[in-house]
Design a protein around this motif. Structure first.
Motif, PDB file in Angstrom:
ATOM      1  N   ILE A   1       0.908  -2.098   6.673  1.00  0.00           N
ATOM      2  CA  ILE A   1      -0.155  -2.683   5.856  1.00  0.00           C
ATOM      3  C   ILE A   1       0.385  -3.064   4.486  1.00  0.00           C
ATOM      4  CG2 ILE A   1      -2.385  -2.247   4.750  1.00  0.00           C
ATOM      5  CD1 ILE A   1      -2.984  -0.294   7.082  1.00  0.00           C
ATOM      6  N   TYR A   2       1.153  -2.159   3.888  1.00  0.00           N
ATOM      7  CA  TYR A   2       1.741  -2.449   2.582  1.00  0.00           C
ATOM      8  C   TYR A   2       2.623  -3.691   2.644  1.00  0.00           C
ATOM      9  CZ  TYR A   2       4.601  -2.114  -1.614  1.00  0.00           C
ATOM     10  OH  TYR A   2       5.256  -2.404  -2.786  1.00  0.00           O
ATOM     11  N   GLU A   3       3.433  -3.807   3.686  1.00  0.00           N
ATOM     12  CA  GLU A   3       4.343  -4.945   3.801  1.00  0.00           C
ATOM     13  C   GLU A   3       3.563  -6.256   3.881  1.00  0.00           C
ATOM     14  OE1 GLU A   3       8.052  -7.009   4.162  1.00  0.00           O
ATOM     15  OE2 GLU A   3       7.426  -5.073   3.338  1.00  0.00           O
ATOM     16  N   ARG A   4       2.461  -6.275   4.637  1.00  0.00           N
ATOM     17  CA  ARG A   4       1.651  -7.490   4.707  1.00  0.00           C
ATOM     18  C   ARG A   4       1.027  -7.811   3.351  1.00  0.00           C
ATOM     19  NH1 ARG A   4      -2.788  -7.141   8.000  1.00  0.00           N
ATOM     20  NH2 ARG A   4      -2.588  -4.909   8.490  1.00  0.00           N
ATOM     21  N   TRP A   5       0.583  -6.755   2.647  1.00  0.00           N
ATOM     22  CA  TRP A   5      -0.041  -6.949   1.337  1.00  0.00           C
ATOM     23  C   TRP A   5       0.963  -7.442   0.309  1.00  0.00           C
ATOM     24  CZ3 TRP A   5       1.218  -4.003  -3.086  1.00  0.00           C
ATOM     25  CH2 TRP A   5       0.403  -4.231  -4.199  1.00  0.00           C
ATOM     26  N   ARG A   6       2.147  -6.842   0.255  1.00  0.00           N
ATOM     27  CA  ARG A   6       3.094  -7.194  -0.804  1.00  0.00           C
ATOM     28  C   ARG A   6       3.640  -8.611  -0.624  1.00  0.00           C
ATOM     29  NH1 ARG A   6       8.948  -8.277  -0.416  1.00  0.00           N
ATOM     30  NH2 ARG A   6       9.602  -7.474   1.604  1.00  0.00           N
ATOM     31  N   ARG A   7       3.662  -9.121   0.596  1.00  0.00           N
ATOM     32  CA  ARG A   7       4.176 -10.468   0.826  1.00  0.00           C
ATOM     33  C   ARG A   7       3.222 -11.561   0.350  1.00  0.00           C
ATOM     34  NH1 ARG A   7       8.693 -11.494   3.595  1.00  0.00           N
ATOM     35  NH2 ARG A   7       9.858  -9.692   4.352  1.00  0.00           N
ATOM     36  N   ILE A   8       2.000 -11.201  -0.003  1.00  0.00           N
ATOM     37  CA  ILE A   8       1.062 -12.186  -0.544  1.00  0.00           C
ATOM     38  C   ILE A   8       0.665 -11.857  -1.979  1.00  0.00           C
ATOM     39  CG2 ILE A   8       0.135 -12.828   1.714  1.00  0.00           C
ATOM     40  CD1 ILE A   8      -2.304 -11.057   1.104  1.00  0.00           C
ATOM     41  N   THR A   9       1.256 -10.816  -2.572  1.00  0.00           N
ATOM     42  CA  THR A   9       0.831 -10.327  -3.880  1.00  0.00           C
ATOM     43  C   THR A   9       1.950 -10.478  -4.906  1.00  0.00           C
ATOM     44  OG1 THR A   9      -0.634  -8.719  -2.819  1.00  0.00           O
ATOM     45  CG2 THR A   9      -0.091  -8.356  -5.147  1.00  0.00           C
ATOM     46  N   PRO A  10       1.835 -11.391  -5.865  1.00  0.00           N
ATOM     47  CA  PRO A  10       2.857 -11.515  -6.897  1.00  0.00           C
ATOM     48  C   PRO A  10       3.058 -10.194  -7.637  1.00  0.00           C
ATOM     49  CG  PRO A  10       1.347 -13.379  -6.993  1.00  0.00           C
ATOM     50  CD  PRO A  10       0.752 -12.397  -6.025  1.00  0.00           C
ATOM     51  N   GLY A  11       4.315  -9.849  -7.873  1.00  0.00           N
ATOM     52  CA  GLY A  11       4.636  -8.609  -8.576  1.00  0.00           C
ATOM     53  C   GLY A  11       4.908  -7.438  -7.675  1.00  0.00           C
ATOM     54  N   ALA A  12       4.457  -7.495  -6.429  1.00  0.00           N
ATOM     55  CA  ALA A  12       4.694  -6.392  -5.499  1.00  0.00           C
ATOM     56  C   ALA A  12       6.089  -6.531  -4.898  1.00  0.00           C
ATOM     57  CB  ALA A  12       3.638  -6.384  -4.396  1.00  0.00           C
ATOM     58  N   GLN A  13       6.698  -5.399  -4.610  1.00  0.00           N
ATOM     59  CA  GLN A  13       8.076  -5.409  -4.134  1.00  0.00           C
ATOM     60  C   GLN A  13       8.222  -4.652  -2.824  1.00  0.00           C
ATOM     61  OE1 GLN A  13       6.815  -3.162  -6.129  1.00  0.00           O
ATOM     62  NE2 GLN A  13       8.316  -1.819  -7.071  1.00  0.00           N
ATOM     63  N   ASN A  14       9.363  -4.876  -2.178  1.00  0.00           N
ATOM     64  CA  ASN A  14       9.653  -4.149  -0.944  1.00  0.00           C
ATOM     65  C   ASN A  14       9.691  -2.649  -1.217  1.00  0.00           C
ATOM     66  OD1 ASN A  14      12.087  -4.735  -2.485  1.00  0.00           O
ATOM     67  ND2 ASN A  14      13.208  -3.750  -0.818  1.00  0.00           N
ATOM     68  N   ARG A  15       9.412  -1.868  -0.187  1.00  0.00           N
ATOM     69  CA  ARG A  15       9.306  -0.412  -0.344  1.00  0.00           C
ATOM     70  C   ARG A  15      10.228   0.266   0.666  1.00  0.00           C
ATOM     71  NH1 ARG A  15       3.412   2.061  -1.498  1.00  0.00           N
ATOM     72  NH2 ARG A  15       3.982   4.185  -2.115  1.00  0.00           N
ATOM     73  N   PRO A  16      11.341   0.828   0.217  1.00  0.00           N
ATOM     74  CA  PRO A  16      12.292   1.438   1.150  1.00  0.00           C
ATOM     75  C   PRO A  16      11.691   2.652   1.861  1.00  0.00           C
ATOM     76  CG  PRO A  16      13.304   1.049  -0.999  1.00  0.00           C
ATOM     77  CD  PRO A  16      11.831   0.827  -1.161  1.00  0.00           C
ATOM     78  N   GLN A  17      12.223   2.946   3.041  1.00  0.00           N
ATOM     79  CA  GLN A  17      11.725   4.077   3.813  1.00  0.00           C
ATOM     80  C   GLN A  17      11.852   5.380   3.036  1.00  0.00           C
ATOM     81  OE1 GLN A  17      10.062   3.977   6.764  1.00  0.00           O
ATOM     82  NE2 GLN A  17       9.676   6.137   6.322  1.00  0.00           N
ATOM     83  N   ALA A  18      12.908   5.514   2.241  1.00  0.00           N
ATOM     84  CA  ALA A  18      13.078   6.750   1.456  1.00  0.00           C
ATOM     85  C   ALA A  18      11.915   6.949   0.491  1.00  0.00           C
ATOM     86  CB  ALA A  18      14.399   6.697   0.692  1.00  0.00           C
ATOM     87  N   GLN A  19      11.375   5.858  -0.063  1.00  0.00           N
ATOM     88  CA  GLN A  19      10.246   5.996  -0.978  1.00  0.00           C
ATOM     89  C   GLN A  19       8.982   6.375  -0.219  1.00  0.00           C
ATOM     90  OE1 GLN A  19       7.238   4.663  -2.178  1.00  0.00           O
ATOM     91  NE2 GLN A  19       7.438   5.871  -4.057  1.00  0.00           N
ATOM     92  N   TRP A  20       8.812   5.835   0.980  1.00  0.00           N
ATOM     93  CA  TRP A  20       7.685   6.253   1.818  1.00  0.00           C
ATOM     94  C   TRP A  20       7.801   7.736   2.172  1.00  0.00           C
ATOM     95  CZ3 TRP A  20       3.330   3.969   2.022  1.00  0.00           C
ATOM     96  CH2 TRP A  20       3.209   2.582   2.013  1.00  0.00           C
TER      97      TRP A  20
END
Length: 401
Positions: free
Chosen positions: A174-193
């Motif tokens: 869900i986060y990945e779909r959201w960040r790909r349409i949201t300026p300022g949002a960045q990829n989130r590595p598995q370690a951060q999850w």
């Protein structure tokens, strides 16, 4: 400011990590836990850490990590995330930060990355290095007992209560779909999850472990804080790919009967208050910067994003810190830009940090001009710049790094 001759700046080694952890702990007032160390080492290469030493003893550090940010129009732009910026209190006002940043930004420039980004613990530090505040966040508190939705507010449903294991399976997508349409949002590595779902108790600020509400197109993480007669639902993260998901999650949060208040950080223009019968109920307690951007390659950055109107102008971008500025011809047709260096006379002038603030659409050209941060040859030049740099979706930082 001249750097003391006993102070040198170099790339870190693996042997430096205990001293670097101590510096960071003193600077930010916490002692790292094993989950902190695991996350840091997973996200960071030692060769991306810059350390300042005084006669061999580390007294300052800064590091950068690879990220990818969404910009207006949905393009994914490589960036370097600057973090762990710390100088020992014994070595303030001696040019250490400037020396660290000169070394760090030479390294970033060598990667060819168009953007450098950071989150600032103090807002007065980074403008002189060409960083401008590029997203804005509002801390909001809501007296949940009086939260009533308008009769015409959407009620799409679809929210479920989710345990941690199920959340760990659903939320990253869900986060990945959201960040790909949201300026300022960045990829989130598995370690951060992994760190997020591990939810270290030491950082709960006296609250409960995380609870999760999920929707096919969104989620909310929250924890309970306070006493039985003053319970607060502290929303740690709310992500909504669609307006229906946003409405459904807020209806679920406002249905937490035992909670007196809801506290959340959101975009200042979040639609929640427009869905409630009482527009004043969401009370803003703090409005602050979040993501800061420095444009490392002006043509590459400006050509990556989309624009709202056609534009023909010449920008004079001043970079007093490094050499990323210059005079650029910017032409926009059908939302896409072409940017090249030119000898033509400028129509618009600004410092690089102002361009960083303008870049994601969080700050408007007219506001920056009113603050004398942008100058324009005519009102029409300013009006077109203001319109062109708008964005269809509000800019929001994805996660703090």
């Amino acid at each position: 400011m001249t750097l003391d001759s006993a102070i040198t700046v170099r790339t870190a080694t693996d042997q430096d990590w205990p001293a670097l952890e101590l510096l960071d702990a003193v600077a930010f007032g916490y002692h790292p836990t094993d989950p902190d160390r695991t996350l840091t080492r997973a996200l960071t290469r030692t060769e991306d850490v810059v350390v300042a030493t005084d006669n061999g003893t580390p007294i300052g550090l800064a590091m950068d990590l690879p990220l990818e940010f969404t910009v207006p129009g949905g393009a994914q732009v490589p960036a370097r995330g600057v973090t762990w910026v710390s100088v020992a209190p014994t070595h303030r006002r001696r040019g250490v930060l400037r020396a660290l940043f000169e070394h760090l930004h030479r390294n970033i420039a060598a990667t060819g990355t168009p953007l450098a980004a950071l989150t600032a613990s103090e807002a007065g530090i980074y403008g002189r290095f060409g960083y401008g505040p590029a997203t804005v966040a509002a801390d909001v508190t809501i007296d949940r007992r009086f939260a009533a939705f308008r009769a015409d507010a959407p009620d799409p449903g679809g929210v479920t209560l989710t345990d941690t294991q199920t959340a760990a399976e659903r939320l990253p997508d869900i986060y990945e779909r959201w960040r790909r349409i949201t300026p300022g949002a960045q990829n989130r590595p598995q370690a951060q999850w992994d760190y997020t779902f591990g939810d270290p108790e030491v950082y709960r600020d006296g609250g409960s472990a995380l609870f999760y509400l999920t929707h096919p197109d969104g989620y909310a993480m929250f924890r309970r804080r306070g006493s039985d007669d003053d319970m607060v639902a502290a929303v740690e993260e709310l992500v909504a790919v669609t307006a229906d998901a946003h409405a459904a999650l807020w209806r679920a949060l406002c249905g937490l009967d035992l909670m007196k208040r809801i506290e959340v950080t959101q975009h200042p223009d979040d639609a929640l208050r427009l869905m409630l019968t009482d527009y004043r109920l969401p009370r803003t307690t703090r409005l602050a910067d979040d993501l800061w951007l420095r444009i490392m390659d002006v043509p590459a950055a400006l050509e990556a994003r989309s624009y709202q109107v056609d534009l023909d102008t010449v920008l004079d971008v001043r970079d007093p810190y490094l050499d990323c500025g210059g005079v650029f011809a910017l032409t926009v047709r059908y939302g896409r830009a072409r940017c090249r260096r030119t000898d033509a006379a400028p129509r618009i002038s600004m410092d690089l940090d102002a361009l960083g603030s303008l870049y994601l659409g969080a700050h408007r050209a007219r506001g920056l001009a009113a603050a004398h941060r942008i100058t324009a040859a005519s009102e029409r030049d300013l009006a077109l710049l203001d319109l062109a740099f708008g964005a269809d979706r509000a800019a929001v930082l994805g996660w703090g790094f």
